[in-house]
Design a protein around this motif. Structure first.
Motif, PDB file in Angstrom:
ATOM      1  N   GLY A 105       0.692  -1.204   0.079  1.00 62.51           N
ATOM      2  CA  GLY A 105      -0.065   0.045   0.117  1.00 62.51           C
ATOM      3  C   GLY A 105       0.735   1.301  -0.010  1.00 62.51           C
ATOM      4  N   SER A 106       1.949   1.179  -0.052  1.00 59.32           N
ATOM      5  CA  SER A 106       2.857   2.425   0.018  1.00 59.32           C
ATOM      6  C   SER A 106       3.360   2.966  -1.523  1.00 59.32           C
ATOM      7  CB  SER A 106       4.233   1.972   0.722  1.00 59.32           C
ATOM      8  OG  SER A 106       5.039   0.957  -0.042  1.00 59.32           O
ATOM      9  N   VAL A 107       2.843   2.213  -2.410  1.00 63.17           N
ATOM     10  CA  VAL A 107       3.192   2.635  -3.929  1.00 63.17           C
ATOM     11  C   VAL A 107       3.056   4.202  -3.985  1.00 63.17           C
ATOM     12  CG1 VAL A 107       0.767   2.006  -4.696  1.00 63.17           C
ATOM     13  CG2 VAL A 107       2.943   2.211  -6.193  1.00 63.17           C
ATOM     14  N   ASP A 108       4.021   4.635  -4.792  1.00 61.64           N
ATOM     15  CA  ASP A 108       3.852   6.004  -5.243  1.00 61.64           C
ATOM     16  C   ASP A 108       3.080   6.098  -6.462  1.00 61.64           C
ATOM     17  OD1 ASP A 108       4.846   8.513  -6.412  1.00 61.64           O
ATOM     18  OD2 ASP A 108       6.696   8.307  -6.610  1.00 61.64           O
ATOM     19  N   LEU A 109       2.209   6.870  -6.453  1.00 58.75           N
ATOM     20  CA  LEU A 109       1.243   6.875  -7.544  1.00 58.75           C
ATOM     21  C   LEU A 109       1.625   7.534  -8.921  1.00 58.75           C
ATOM     22  CD1 LEU A 109      -2.242   7.608  -6.093  1.00 58.75           C
ATOM     23  CD2 LEU A 109      -1.428   5.472  -6.832  1.00 58.75           C
ATOM     24  N   SER A 110       2.631   8.352  -8.727  1.00 59.51           N
ATOM     25  CA  SER A 110       3.569   8.775 -10.165  1.00 59.51           C
ATOM     26  C   SER A 110       4.307   7.443 -10.444  1.00 59.51           C
ATOM     27  CB  SER A 110       4.376  10.097  -9.897  1.00 59.51           C
ATOM     28  OG  SER A 110       5.191   9.855  -8.700  1.00 59.51           O
ATOM     29  N   ALA A 111       4.860   6.695  -9.807  1.00 56.30           N
ATOM     30  CA  ALA A 111       5.471   5.421 -10.253  1.00 56.30           C
ATOM     31  C   ALA A 111       4.596   4.820 -10.814  1.00 56.30           C
ATOM     32  CB  ALA A 111       6.015   4.677  -8.954  1.00 56.30           C
ATOM     33  N   PHE A 112       3.348   4.442 -10.373  1.00 56.66           N
ATOM     34  CA  PHE A 112       2.440   3.566 -11.176  1.00 56.66           C
ATOM     35  C   PHE A 112       1.758   4.141 -12.420  1.00 56.66           C
ATOM     36  CE2 PHE A 112      -2.210   2.569 -11.973  1.00 56.66           C
ATOM     37  CZ  PHE A 112      -1.936   1.175 -12.337  1.00 56.66           C
ATOM     38  N   LYS A 113       1.874   5.467 -12.474  1.00 55.15           N
ATOM     39  CA  LYS A 113       1.494   6.117 -13.824  1.00 55.15           C
ATOM     40  C   LYS A 113       2.667   5.799 -14.600  1.00 55.15           C
ATOM     41  CE  LYS A 113      -1.475   9.883 -12.011  1.00 55.15           C
ATOM     42  NZ  LYS A 113      -1.591  11.398 -12.387  1.00 55.15           N
ATOM     43  N   ARG A 114       3.809   6.183 -14.359  1.00 55.93           N
ATOM     44  CA  ARG A 114       5.028   5.776 -15.337  1.00 55.93           C
ATOM     45  C   ARG A 114       4.905   4.446 -15.807  1.00 55.93           C
ATOM     46  NH1 ARG A 114       7.735   9.317 -12.031  1.00 55.93           N
ATOM     47  NH2 ARG A 114       8.354   7.848 -10.566  1.00 55.93           N
ATOM     48  N   TRP A 115       4.850   3.466 -14.915  1.00 55.24           N
ATOM     49  CA  TRP A 115       4.701   2.109 -15.273  1.00 55.24           C
ATOM     50  C   TRP A 115       3.726   1.709 -16.551  1.00 55.24           C
ATOM     51  CZ3 TRP A 115       0.230  -1.151 -14.697  1.00 55.24           C
ATOM     52  CH2 TRP A 115       0.199  -2.158 -15.523  1.00 55.24           C
ATOM     53  N   LEU A 116       2.226   2.474 -16.064  1.00 55.00           N
ATOM     54  CA  LEU A 116       1.151   2.363 -17.013  1.00 55.00           C
ATOM     55  C   LEU A 116       1.415   2.901 -18.544  1.00 55.00           C
ATOM     56  CD1 LEU A 116      -1.927   1.486 -16.767  1.00 55.00           C
ATOM     57  CD2 LEU A 116      -2.564   3.838 -16.650  1.00 55.00           C
ATOM     58  N   GLY A 117       2.076   3.894 -18.492  1.00 55.81           N
ATOM     59  CA  GLY A 117       2.409   4.407 -19.693  1.00 55.81           C
ATOM     60  C   GLY A 117       3.403   3.807 -20.625  1.00 55.81           C
ATOM     61  N   GLN A 118       4.266   3.359 -19.791  1.00 55.21           N
ATOM     62  CA  GLN A 118       5.649   2.562 -20.540  1.00 55.21           C
ATOM     63  C   GLN A 118       4.983   1.102 -20.987  1.00 55.21           C
ATOM     64  OE1 GLN A 118       8.713   3.532 -21.282  1.00 55.21           O
ATOM     65  NE2 GLN A 118       7.743   5.544 -20.836  1.00 55.21           N
ATOM     66  N   ASP A 119       4.194   0.606 -20.011  1.00 51.16           N
ATOM     67  CA  ASP A 119       3.728  -0.889 -20.181  1.00 51.16           C
ATOM     68  C   ASP A 119       2.738  -0.862 -21.445  1.00 51.16           C
ATOM     69  OD1 ASP A 119       4.238  -3.453 -19.343  1.00 51.16           O
ATOM     70  OD2 ASP A 119       2.181  -3.570 -18.753  1.00 51.16           O
ATOM     71  N   TYR A 120       2.087   0.296 -21.692  1.00 53.21           N
ATOM     72  CA  TYR A 120       1.341   0.481 -23.103  1.00 53.21           C
ATOM     73  C   TYR A 120       2.043   0.274 -24.307  1.00 53.21           C
ATOM     74  CZ  TYR A 120      -1.671   2.338 -26.688  1.00 53.21           C
ATOM     75  OH  TYR A 120      -2.453   2.728 -27.498  1.00 53.21           O
ATOM     76  N   ILE A 121       3.111   1.115 -24.081  1.00 54.97           N
ATOM     77  CA  ILE A 121       4.229   0.978 -25.365  1.00 54.97           C
ATOM     78  C   ILE A 121       4.739  -0.500 -25.704  1.00 54.97           C
ATOM     79  CG2 ILE A 121       6.451   1.623 -26.300  1.00 54.97           C
ATOM     80  CD1 ILE A 121       5.727   4.543 -24.540  1.00 54.97           C
ATOM     81  N   PHE A 122       4.910  -1.085 -24.323  1.00 56.85           N
ATOM     82  CA  PHE A 122       5.540  -2.484 -24.519  1.00 56.85           C
ATOM     83  C   PHE A 122       4.359  -3.589 -24.952  1.00 56.85           C
ATOM     84  CE2 PHE A 122       5.744  -6.586 -22.820  1.00 56.85           C
ATOM     85  CZ  PHE A 122       6.986  -7.281 -23.079  1.00 56.85           C
ATOM     86  N   VAL A 123       3.369  -3.524 -24.591  1.00 53.34           N
ATOM     87  CA  VAL A 123       2.072  -4.234 -25.172  1.00 53.34           C
ATOM     88  C   VAL A 123       1.773  -4.273 -26.504  1.00 53.34           C
ATOM     89  CG1 VAL A 123      -0.324  -4.665 -24.760  1.00 53.34           C
ATOM     90  CG2 VAL A 123       0.998  -4.644 -22.806  1.00 53.34           C
ATOM     91  N   ARG A 124       1.888  -2.747 -27.045  1.00 56.74           N
ATOM     92  CA  ARG A 124       1.764  -2.631 -28.424  1.00 56.74           C
ATOM     93  C   ARG A 124       2.943  -3.406 -29.377  1.00 56.74           C
ATOM     94  NH1 ARG A 124      -2.568   0.771 -30.081  1.00 56.74           N
ATOM     95  NH2 ARG A 124      -1.719   0.246 -31.997  1.00 56.74           N
ATOM     96  N   ALA A 125       4.175  -3.621 -28.946  1.00 55.52           N
ATOM     97  CA  ALA A 125       5.073  -4.377 -29.395  1.00 55.52           C
ATOM     98  C   ALA A 125       4.950  -5.899 -29.244  1.00 55.52           C
ATOM     99  CB  ALA A 125       6.682  -3.713 -29.132  1.00 55.52           C
ATOM    100  N   PHE A 126       4.275  -6.087 -28.068  1.00 57.89           N
ATOM    101  CA  PHE A 126       4.224  -7.500 -27.790  1.00 57.89           C
ATOM    102  C   PHE A 126       3.155  -8.124 -28.650  1.00 57.89           C
ATOM    103  CE2 PHE A 126       2.644 -10.545 -24.108  1.00 57.89           C
ATOM    104  CZ  PHE A 126       3.698 -11.234 -24.058  1.00 57.89           C
ATOM    105  N   VAL A 127       2.067  -7.462 -29.200  1.00 53.00           N
ATOM    106  CA  VAL A 127       0.971  -7.913 -29.936  1.00 53.00           C
ATOM    107  C   VAL A 127       1.756  -8.669 -31.250  1.00 53.00           C
ATOM    108  CG1 VAL A 127      -0.847  -7.493 -31.446  1.00 53.00           C
ATOM    109  CG2 VAL A 127      -0.916  -6.518 -29.212  1.00 53.00           C
ATOM    110  N   PRO A 128       2.514  -7.859 -32.098  1.00 55.80           N
ATOM    111  CA  PRO A 128       3.331  -8.578 -33.035  1.00 55.80           C
ATOM    112  C   PRO A 128       4.319  -9.743 -32.818  1.00 55.80           C
ATOM    113  CG  PRO A 128       4.139  -6.362 -32.802  1.00 55.80           C
ATOM    114  CD  PRO A 128       2.936  -6.398 -32.101  1.00 55.80           C
ATOM    115  N   PHE A 129       4.713  -9.674 -31.545  1.00 51.75           N
ATOM    116  CA  PHE A 129       5.674 -10.755 -31.188  1.00 51.75           C
ATOM    117  C   PHE A 129       4.611 -11.987 -31.126  1.00 51.75           C
ATOM    118  CE2 PHE A 129       6.399 -13.370 -27.485  1.00 51.75           C
ATOM    119  CZ  PHE A 129       7.400 -14.046 -27.919  1.00 51.75           C
TER     120      PHE A 129
END
Ligand code: HMH
Length: 221
Positions: free
Chosen positions: A33-57
């Protein structure tokens, strides 16, 4: 009675690395429960980019399965994975809007670009189906283990992050990862030493990238 599987053997051998990926400070901070929400948002934005590349893989994996697999059901499992990714891309968009994360302006970080480039290297027709499906299992398993832990007994995951954890931590996704592991093990049992060692090296690379990917949430670069 079955002998110990190849993947189980690797997980034992590389237990420290596997644990760094599946018990990372970022996901542990979600769990306590100690998560920094800005860290979570950074993860979210980066993971979206990753998932877009994961689809063609995953699409390339489907093609390899169609050409090389000895089991028709592999295609159906991978196709199910593609269907789930279709849903996942939509989920990222609505989740990003919920957290006011602008996906169109999110810049991929160096680690993310490198991980996506690594995925792209696995899309090559030169890469064996066994190696690629083993990588696929490892990529999915890290998220499954990491997020399932955020929902397990004693977790204090904030309510607004539970849906994210459910996405990868649910039992159905756990079953799916188990199926992928069975496919990979079945292929590995029939593989040459050369393929086995390539698959092991690939799993290690995936685990290292996953650790670095979680590290990006710190936002130091
Ligand atoms: C970085 N690894 C990363 N992102 C994901 N969404 C998954 C694994 C699981 O799909």
């Amino acid at each position: 009675n079955k002998e110990i599987s190849m993947i189980q053997k690797w997980l034992n051998q590389h237990n420290e690395l596997y644990t760094s990926a599946t018990r990372h400070p970022f996901t542990l901070s979600i769990r306590d429960g100690s998560v920094d929400l800005s860290a979570f948002k950074r993860w979210l934005g980066q993971d979206y980019i990753f998932v877009r590349a994961f689809v063609p893989f995953v699409a390339s994996l489907l093609l390899k399965a169609w050409k090389e697999s000895d089991e028709d059901s592999d295609i159906e499992v991978i196709l199910g994975g593609i269907a789930a990714l279709n849903d996942e891309v939509s989920w990222f968009k609505s989740e990003a809007s919920k957290w006011s994360v602008s996906l169109s302006t999110t810049v991929p970080q160096k680690t993310n670009l490198e991980y996506c480039r690594f995925l792209e290297s696995l899309m090559s027709p030169e890469v064996d189906y066994t190696v690629a499906v083993t990588a696929f299992w490892a990529i999915e398993a890290v998220y499954q283990e990491s997020y399932a832990h955020c929902l397990s007994d004693g977790s204090k995951t904030p309510e607004e992050l539970k849906e994210t954890c459910q996405r990868w931590g649910n039992d159905g996704f756990g079953q799916y990862c188990h199926t992928l592991q069975n496919i990979a093990n079945r292929r590995l049992e029939k593989s040459s030493e050369d393929i086995i060692s390539k698959a092991e090296a690939t799993v290690i690379r995936v685990l290292e990238y996953e650790v670095e990917f979680w590290n990006m949430s710190r936002g130091e670069t």
